[in-house]
Design a protein around this motif. Sequence first.
Motif, PDB file in Angstrom:
ATOM      1  N   ILE A   1       0.861  -1.182   0.000  1.00  0.00           N
ATOM      2  CA  ILE A   1       0.000   0.000   0.000  1.00  0.00           C
ATOM      3  C   ILE A   1       0.899   1.234   0.000  1.00  0.00           C
ATOM      4  CG2 ILE A   1      -1.783   1.258   1.264  1.00  0.00           C
ATOM      5  CD1 ILE A   1      -2.760  -1.474   0.305  1.00  0.00           C
ATOM      6  N   ILE A   2       0.728   2.075  -0.985  1.00  0.00           N
ATOM      7  CA  ILE A   2       1.577   3.267  -1.063  1.00  0.00           C
ATOM      8  C   ILE A   2       0.798   4.569  -0.931  1.00  0.00           C
ATOM      9  CG2 ILE A   2       3.368   2.124  -2.423  1.00  0.00           C
ATOM     10  CD1 ILE A   2       2.138   3.550  -4.902  1.00  0.00           C
ATOM     11  N   ASP A   3      -0.541   4.473  -0.916  1.00  0.00           N
ATOM     12  CA  ASP A   3      -1.343   5.687  -0.798  1.00  0.00           C
ATOM     13  C   ASP A   3      -2.750   5.336  -0.311  1.00  0.00           C
ATOM     14  OD1 ASP A   3      -2.653   4.646  -3.055  1.00  0.00           O
ATOM     15  OD2 ASP A   3      -1.628   5.982  -4.435  1.00  0.00           O
ATOM     16  N   GLY A   4      -3.528   6.376  -0.053  1.00  0.00           N
ATOM     17  CA  GLY A   4      -4.881   6.181   0.442  1.00  0.00           C
ATOM     18  C   GLY A   4      -5.780   5.453  -0.539  1.00  0.00           C
ATOM     19  N   LYS A   5      -5.549   5.682  -1.812  1.00  0.00           N
ATOM     20  CA  LYS A   5      -6.386   5.038  -2.835  1.00  0.00           C
ATOM     21  C   LYS A   5      -6.227   3.525  -2.797  1.00  0.00           C
ATOM     22  CE  LYS A   5      -7.526   5.329  -7.744  1.00  0.00           C
ATOM     23  NZ  LYS A   5      -7.268   4.108  -8.418  1.00  0.00           N
ATOM     24  N   THR A   6      -4.993   3.034  -2.751  1.00  0.00           N
ATOM     25  CA  THR A   6      -4.794   1.580  -2.740  1.00  0.00           C
ATOM     26  C   THR A   6      -5.221   0.977  -1.394  1.00  0.00           C
ATOM     27  OG1 THR A   6      -2.443   1.877  -2.197  1.00  0.00           O
ATOM     28  CG2 THR A   6      -2.991   1.503  -4.506  1.00  0.00           C
TER      29      THR A   6
ATOM     30  N   VAL B   1      -9.436  -2.162   1.516  1.00  0.00           N
ATOM     31  CA  VAL B   1     -10.522  -2.208   2.494  1.00  0.00           C
ATOM     32  C   VAL B   1     -11.813  -2.665   1.809  1.00  0.00           C
ATOM     33  CG1 VAL B   1     -12.027  -0.782   3.962  1.00  0.00           C
ATOM     34  CG2 VAL B   1      -9.543  -0.528   4.090  1.00  0.00           C
ATOM     35  N   ARG B   2     -12.119  -2.082   0.657  1.00  0.00           N
ATOM     36  CA  ARG B   2     -13.336  -2.460  -0.079  1.00  0.00           C
ATOM     37  C   ARG B   2     -13.299  -3.943  -0.455  1.00  0.00           C
ATOM     38  NH1 ARG B   2     -13.584   1.325  -3.925  1.00  0.00           N
ATOM     39  NH2 ARG B   2     -15.198   2.494  -2.853  1.00  0.00           N
ATOM     40  N   ALA B   3     -12.157  -4.419  -0.932  1.00  0.00           N
ATOM     41  CA  ALA B   3     -12.043  -5.824  -1.333  1.00  0.00           C
ATOM     42  C   ALA B   3     -12.250  -6.757  -0.132  1.00  0.00           C
ATOM     43  CB  ALA B   3     -10.684  -6.083  -1.983  1.00  0.00           C
ATOM     44  N   PHE B   4     -11.645  -6.431   1.008  1.00  0.00           N
ATOM     45  CA  PHE B   4     -11.824  -7.243   2.213  1.00  0.00           C
ATOM     46  C   PHE B   4     -13.287  -7.234   2.657  1.00  0.00           C
ATOM     47  CE2 PHE B   4      -7.333  -7.630   2.562  1.00  0.00           C
ATOM     48  CZ  PHE B   4      -7.049  -8.555   3.552  1.00  0.00           C
ATOM     49  N   ARG B   5     -13.910  -6.058   2.622  1.00  0.00           N
ATOM     50  CA  ARG B   5     -15.314  -5.949   3.036  1.00  0.00           C
ATOM     51  C   ARG B   5     -16.212  -6.785   2.138  1.00  0.00           C
ATOM     52  NH1 ARG B   5     -19.401  -3.205   1.062  1.00  0.00           N
ATOM     53  NH2 ARG B   5     -18.167  -1.716  -0.149  1.00  0.00           N
ATOM     54  N   LYS B   6     -16.020  -6.666   0.839  1.00  0.00           N
ATOM     55  CA  LYS B   6     -16.861  -7.410  -0.102  1.00  0.00           C
ATOM     56  C   LYS B   6     -16.626  -8.915   0.003  1.00  0.00           C
ATOM     57  CE  LYS B   6     -17.975  -3.824  -3.334  1.00  0.00           C
ATOM     58  NZ  LYS B   6     -18.234  -3.524  -4.726  1.00  0.00           N
ATOM     59  N   LYS B   7     -15.386  -9.322   0.252  1.00  0.00           N
ATOM     60  CA  LYS B   7     -15.084 -10.746   0.411  1.00  0.00           C
ATOM     61  C   LYS B   7     -15.858 -11.319   1.596  1.00  0.00           C
ATOM     62  CE  LYS B   7     -11.302 -14.012   0.712  1.00  0.00           C
ATOM     63  NZ  LYS B   7      -9.868 -14.222   0.813  1.00  0.00           N
TER      64      LYS B   7
ATOM     65  N   GLY C   1     -10.390   6.446  -0.821  1.00  0.00           N
ATOM     66  CA  GLY C   1      -9.028   6.963  -0.717  1.00  0.00           C
ATOM     67  C   GLY C   1      -8.912   8.415  -0.319  1.00  0.00           C
ATOM     68  N   LYS C   2      -9.925   8.946   0.359  1.00  0.00           N
ATOM     69  CA  LYS C   2      -9.856  10.339   0.800  1.00  0.00           C
ATOM     70  C   LYS C   2      -8.623  10.519   1.683  1.00  0.00           C
ATOM     71  CE  LYS C   2     -12.475  13.997   3.012  1.00  0.00           C
ATOM     72  NZ  LYS C   2     -13.719  14.341   3.693  1.00  0.00           N
TER      73      LYS C   2
END
Length: 74
Positions: free
Chosen positions: A3-8, A13-19, A44-45
């Motif tokens: 992870i290098i920034d808020g966007k990634t 987070v979204r991928a973990f939540r959806k999984k 990614g705010k």
Amino acid sequence: MIIIDGKTFGEAVRAFRKKQKATQVQLAAAANTGVRFIGDLENGKPTVQLEKALRVAHILGMKIQVLAPEGENR
């Protein structure tokens, strides 16, 4: 994943939540945050609160590891 920034981080987070088949509303309730915060985090705010972001990651079971820069021994 690196992870290098808020966007990634937000994408992770979204991928973990959806999984886990959780909605933003469910995650917000579990993390004691607002739904807007979850949306901002996933988008990614850059100004989201670190403490809350780490709490969300913990609830999702994400593992966060801090690594020394390449070539640096720690």
